[in-house]
Design an enzyme around this catalytic site. Structure first.
Site, PDB file in Angstrom:
ATOM      1  N   ALA A 208       0.822  -1.213   0.000  1.00 57.04           N
ATOM      2  CA  ALA A 208       0.000   0.000   0.000  1.00 57.04           C
ATOM      3  C   ALA A 208       0.857   1.266   0.000  1.00 57.04           C
ATOM      4  CB  ALA A 208      -0.887  -0.004   1.234  1.00 57.04           C
ATOM      5  N   LYS A 209       2.117   1.129   0.392  1.00 59.41           N
ATOM      6  CA  LYS A 209       3.065   2.246   0.414  1.00 59.41           C
ATOM      7  C   LYS A 209       2.468   3.499   1.071  1.00 59.41           C
ATOM      8  CE  LYS A 209       5.783   0.330  -3.353  1.00 59.41           C
ATOM      9  NZ  LYS A 209       4.978  -0.825  -3.797  1.00 59.41           N
ATOM     10  N   ARG A 210       1.875   3.289   2.254  1.00 59.10           N
ATOM     11  CA  ARG A 210       1.259   4.391   2.979  1.00 59.10           C
ATOM     12  C   ARG A 210       2.287   5.140   3.831  1.00 59.10           C
ATOM     13  NH1 ARG A 210      -2.395   2.656  -0.157  1.00 59.10           N
ATOM     14  NH2 ARG A 210      -4.581   2.566   0.470  1.00 59.10           N
TER      15      ARG A 210
END
EC number: 4.1.1.23
Lengths: 271, 271
Positions: A95-97
């Site tokens: 998700a690369k949040r």
């Protein structure tokens, strides 16, 4: 899931393969488009055909969000299916949040509590207080972007910050964060020679390695420089496996490709 | 929406206020919890009460994702409501996304095509090919994280890369990317003195400025150093406005707080 449980699964299956579920409706077999939830049906078939060859599945959230609420439902059904039918599998929300403290906590709740993933990928740009909220969750893992597999990795990640490259600074700095035991890192396979240096900073941390196959990275090269005592590697393949065929034989062809990688891994582990 | 249209709206409303819709079910008035979709009902009430005082709304996606599919539905209803009832408003999906090329395209589709936001916030760590897919969308804007308002900003963003701080390197480098006219930047209000240097690199780019109010930044200070010919600022306030009261008077109190900021902005613009 603990890293020890992940390691035991690796030993049992002789595999450290992660399969990326980056499902694009334009690329899946046409006959699935007639079903009510083509993305979930596709994932289910791929999972049933490959679960004994891999230790992890990694849906990339972008591919689900692009289809709005329907896509989010497919993601929910996919993670539920894995957790119920194959609870030994290590699940990754790619998700690369990352956001300021209280907001990162909301993201952590979304992926760890609501969706029940074992781990989530997180971007390091906003620093310590953007990552620690994820690290606070017990037996959940935060996979921090270090050195990615794309061309743009050379824009900032490999630039010198003080005396060392930014990605090394990220690795080193993150070790001082609270609950840093819950950290893993993304390191692209396209830069295999970098693994020697990386292992000096994080000798036993698990590294999630995209870029084998379609993006040109070599499994043997990555293992040569990156393998740790506890294996410490999760090698991801997405397109090379899930789109091996777009015909009615997609399941068999996906298994063939997964088996190739698993066999190679088994051989490496036996040495 | 074009930046010219945004500028015209600023002139018309004498405001460059952005209201952050970071909606936490634990903080909204209790009576709303009995409705079918409390988050949407809350947003709708806040929007109806403040739309003439601000030029932008910025839902932070974390607060919606934390509630799973239901949350995603609230987000969809919120953006649809704004687009239908107040189409002059500039909408920001505060999502802080970013991934390798084809995956960023999926995120861009999610926010620009599916949800119909005017802009999305994006993290720069993965470089050029992770951002350009967003920039390819016409009359849509990509708001790149430069210098954030949190403590962790000092971990990497202000570290020297070659001869200048990383955030300045991000600003400078991004100007060379394709369709860079579609770029805006996040710069935290808590670091007002940095705006002078930032304006030397991006003299007229719009800057989205969080950190006024709850996080301690000063509107007057930010404007002193950051105001451009075309105004070029969107000052965000979230908690200070939307949680001004958690009673049945939350709408009136939110309007009072928004009006305070708008009046201050109007005075600054008249000078």
């Amino acid at each position: 899931m603990t890293t020890q449980q992940l390691f035991e699964q690796i030993q049992k299956k002789n595999s450290f393969l992660c399969i990326g579920l980056d499902v694009d409706l334009n690329k899946i077999p046409k006959h699935l488009l007639e079903t009510e939830d083509p993305i979930f049906e596709f994932n289910k078939a791929i999972i049933d055909a490959t679960h004994d060859l891999c230790v992890s599945y990694k849906p990339n959230t972008a591919f689900y969000e692009a289809y709005g609420i329907k896509g989010w439902q497919s993601l929910q059904k996919t993670i539920n299916y894995i957790n119920e039918k194959y609870p030994e599998i290590f699940t990754i929300a790619d998700a690369k949040r990352g956001d300021i403290g209280n907001t990162s906590t909301m993201y952590a709740k979304a992926f760890f509590d609501d969706l029940q993933f074992d781990s989530v990928t997180v971007a390091p740009y906003m620093g310590k207080d953007s990552v620690e909220p994820f690290l606070a969750f017990e037996n959940k893992h935060t996979i921090l972007l270090a050195l990615t597999s794309n061309e743009g990795a050379f824009d900032f990640q490999t630039k010198n910050v003080d005396d060392r490259e930014l990605y090394k600074q990220v690795l080193e700095t993150s070790k001082s964060w609270k609950n840093s035991d819950n950290l893993m890192y993304v390191v692209g396979a396209t830069k295999a020679e970098y693994f020697t240096e990386i292992r000096k900073i994080v000798p036993t941390s698990f590294l999630l390695v995209p870029g084998v196959g379609a993006q040109g990275g070599s499994l043997a090269e990555v293992c040569k420089y990156g393998l740790a005592e506890n294996v410490g590697l999760l090698i991801n393949s997405s397109r090379g496996i899930i789109y091996a065929s777009n015909g009615t034989d997609f399941v068999e062809k996906a298994r063939v490709e997964a088996k190739k990688l698993q066999s190679e891994m088994s051989e490496i582990l036996s040495k």
